[in-house]
Design a protein around this motif. Structure first.
Motif, short mmCIF file in Angstrom:
data_model
loop_
_atom_site.label_atom_id
_atom_site.label_comp_id
_atom_site.label_asym_id
_atom_site.label_seq_id
_atom_site.Cartn_x
_atom_site.Cartn_y
_atom_site.Cartn_z
N TYR A 33 0.88 -0.96 0.00
CA TYR A 33 0.06 0.36 -0.29
C TYR A 33 1.03 1.79 -0.22
O TYR A 33 0.36 1.71 -0.14
N SER A 75 21.98 0.24 9.78
CA SER A 75 22.87 -0.17 11.69
C SER A 75 24.13 -0.41 11.20
O SER A 75 24.88 -0.38 12.38
N LYS A 88 24.27 -6.15 8.03
CA LYS A 88 22.78 -5.25 7.90
C LYS A 88 22.63 -4.20 6.28
O LYS A 88 21.57 -4.42 5.35
N TYR A 111 22.19 5.79 9.44
CA TYR A 111 21.81 6.83 9.82
C TYR A 111 22.54 8.49 9.87
O TYR A 111 21.90 9.10 10.45
N GLY A 171 9.74 4.32 8.46
CA GLY A 171 9.10 3.43 9.76
C GLY A 171 10.21 3.37 11.24
O GLY A 171 9.84 2.85 11.66
N PHE A 207 5.26 5.90 8.35
CA PHE A 207 4.18 5.12 9.10
C PHE A 207 4.46 3.92 9.97
O PHE A 207 4.00 2.83 10.63
P1 NDP Z 1 11.74 -4.15 11.45
O1 NDP Z 1 12.10 -5.39 11.31
O2 NDP Z 1 12.03 -2.89 10.42
O3 NDP Z 1 12.66 -3.72 13.11
C1 NDP Z 1 12.76 -2.33 13.09
C2 NDP Z 1 14.37 -1.79 12.61
O4 NDP Z 1 13.84 -0.50 12.47
C3 NDP Z 1 15.09 -2.89 13.54
O5 NDP Z 1 16.05 -4.10 12.72
C4 NDP Z 1 15.93 -1.27 13.32
O6 NDP Z 1 17.16 -1.46 11.80
C5 NDP Z 1 15.20 0.00 12.56
N1 NDP Z 1 15.46 0.57 13.89
C6 NDP Z 1 16.14 1.88 13.86
N2 NDP Z 1 16.43 2.35 14.73
C7 NDP Z 1 15.60 1.61 16.16
C8 NDP Z 1 15.44 2.25 17.49
N3 NDP Z 1 15.62 3.00 18.01
N4 NDP Z 1 14.89 0.63 17.71
C9 NDP Z 1 15.13 -0.33 17.30
N5 NDP Z 1 15.12 -0.46 16.29
C10 NDP Z 1 15.21 0.65 15.04
O7 NDP Z 1 9.66 -4.38 11.86
P2 NDP Z 1 9.11 -3.92 10.90
O8 NDP Z 1 9.21 -4.93 9.82
O9 NDP Z 1 7.54 -4.98 11.62
O10 NDP Z 1 8.61 -2.79 11.38
C11 NDP Z 1 8.73 -1.82 10.67
C12 NDP Z 1 8.54 -0.23 10.82
O11 NDP Z 1 6.78 -0.41 10.37
C13 NDP Z 1 7.57 -0.16 12.56
O12 NDP Z 1 7.87 1.00 12.43
C14 NDP Z 1 6.35 -1.53 12.57
O13 NDP Z 1 5.76 -0.41 13.51
C15 NDP Z 1 6.12 0.17 11.36
N6 NDP Z 1 4.94 -0.76 10.93
C16 NDP Z 1 3.59 0.48 10.26
C17 NDP Z 1 2.68 -0.73 9.66
C18 NDP Z 1 1.45 1.11 9.16
O14 NDP Z 1 0.69 0.28 8.26
N7 NDP Z 1 2.02 1.53 9.32
C19 NDP Z 1 2.52 -1.70 9.02
C20 NDP Z 1 3.82 -2.48 8.94
C21 NDP Z 1 4.56 -1.72 9.90
P3 NDP Z 1 18.42 -0.52 11.23
O15 NDP Z 1 19.28 -1.14 12.76
O16 NDP Z 1 19.02 -0.69 10.38
O17 NDP Z 1 18.18 0.94 12.09
#
Ligand code: NDP
Length: 327
Positions: free
Chosen positions: A134, A177, A181, A196, A218, A240
């Protein structure tokens, strides 16, 4: 219903709190009401939203069993269900209490799993896949030639989004990060992979000073300002999620100063409004998996009883791709 036990295991949080509130409990196996299916869960998807619910950031009633995503086999159908039968494989992004051995799913929200799609892939795809779908089709219609920044490029949504964006012909910039990854984000097709720190000026440099057409963010609190700064004139910031925390109240005048910018804050539920919309999104995703153009990376599988560890690792940025719980 004869093969269905009267009690079964589920994860139950008695009160809001840290991952440790997620305890395994013996519960009464739910029964399907009119228009519902009872599914024996083969795998349940872990999604970031469940961490917001668990902590009380999003309002849910306690005691609480998390989970809206799962795939498995139908073991009972409620009154009036005509389109599904016992024994059929289904998946959903819109279930309730799917961190469990058995979960009730509204037939209207159940997605038949096509033959040839492994059941764990069917559990891993719906929520993050339909979100990516979407975002690029309905929130900002991405076309060939667009330049896009998407954060957390090795995450569940991130890896799917990157692949779908590349298939569209977009140029994809992403943030991660760690080196491990970065390798995953590149394998998914990202053109530029950034850290970042200082990502906004880096994006501007990589786009000849112009900025990107759209940012899919996200991560939230930690990236929001940089995401705005990375946009081109009249670009759109699609917030999102808030993996790093929720974005505080926002001064609208900043959109004017930034160059007639757009900000939106969408959610999946509003993009699955009817059967046709679900069929469209899930159908395209399952077809892409079947033809090999979309790879669903299952980064980790935890036994159901280790739901707390799954949440801990997700929040500690230790996971990549999809995280599943296996009852
Ligand atoms: P991810 O597998 O993307 O996990 C979150 C990732 O965010 C982490 O692996 C990390 O990647 C990054 N990140 C950056 N800063 C932080 C922090 N301080 N703490 C934790 N993680 C951090 O999760 P999802 O794919 O399940 O979800 C991603 C986002 O999308 C979430 O925010 C979720 O709520 C949102 N979402 C929204 C939807 C909507 O319709 N609005 C539906 C589905 C998900 P790195 O280490 O590389 O930074």
């Amino acid at each position: 219903m004869s093969a269905v036990p009267t009690s079964s295991l589920a994860i139950v949080a008695a009160v809001p709190g840290g991952p440790e509130v997620l305890a395994t409990a013996s519960v009464r196996t739910p029964s399907p009401g009119p228009g519902q299916l009872l599914v024996r869960v083969a795998a349940a998807g872990v999604n970031f939203i469940e961490t917001y619910e668990r902590t009380g950031t999003y309002n849910v009633p306690f005691p609480f069993t998390p989970g809206s995503e799962a795939a498995g086999t139908i073991v009972a159908v409620g009154e009036g269900v005509a389109d599904f039968a016992v024994g059929q494989r289904v998946a959903t992004a819109e279930g309730r209490a799917t961190y469990a051995e058995y979960a009730v799913v509204d037939a209207a929200a159940a997605l038949p799993v096509p033959d040839g799609i492994p059941i764990d892939v069917a559990a891993a795809l719906p929520l993050q896949g339909m979100t990516a779908h979407y975002l690029i089709n309905s929130t900002f219609k991405v076309a060939s030639g667009h330049t896009v920044l998407t954060h957390a490029g090795a995450g569940g949504v991130g890896l799917l989004l990157t692949q779908l964006l590349k298939a569209r012909g977009a140029r994809v910039l992403t943030t991660v990060s760690s080196d491990a990854k970065e390798a995953l984000a590149r394998a998914a097709g990202a053109d530029e992979v950034l850290r970042y720190d200082g990502f906004a000026p880096a994006v501007r440099e990589l786009t000849g000073g112009v900025g990107v057409d759209v940012v899919f963010d996200g991560v939230g609190k930690d990236t929001f300002d940089g995401s705005l700064a990375a946009l081109r004139t009249r670009g759109m910031l699609v917030l999102f999620g808030g993996a790093s925390g929720q974005v505080p109240p926002f001064e609208l005048q900043r959109l004017n100063a930034g160059g007639s910018l757009f900000v939106t804050r969408p959610k999946l539920k509003d993009h699955l409004l009817d059967a046709a919309e679900r069929r469209w999104r899930a159908g395209e995703l399952f077809a892409a998996v079947a033809d090999g153009s979309l790879d669903v990376r299952i980064g980790a599988r935890y036994p159901l009883a280790r739901a707390a560890d799954a949440h801990t690792d997700l929040q500690a940025r230790k996971t990549t791709g999809k995280v599943l719980l296996v009852p």
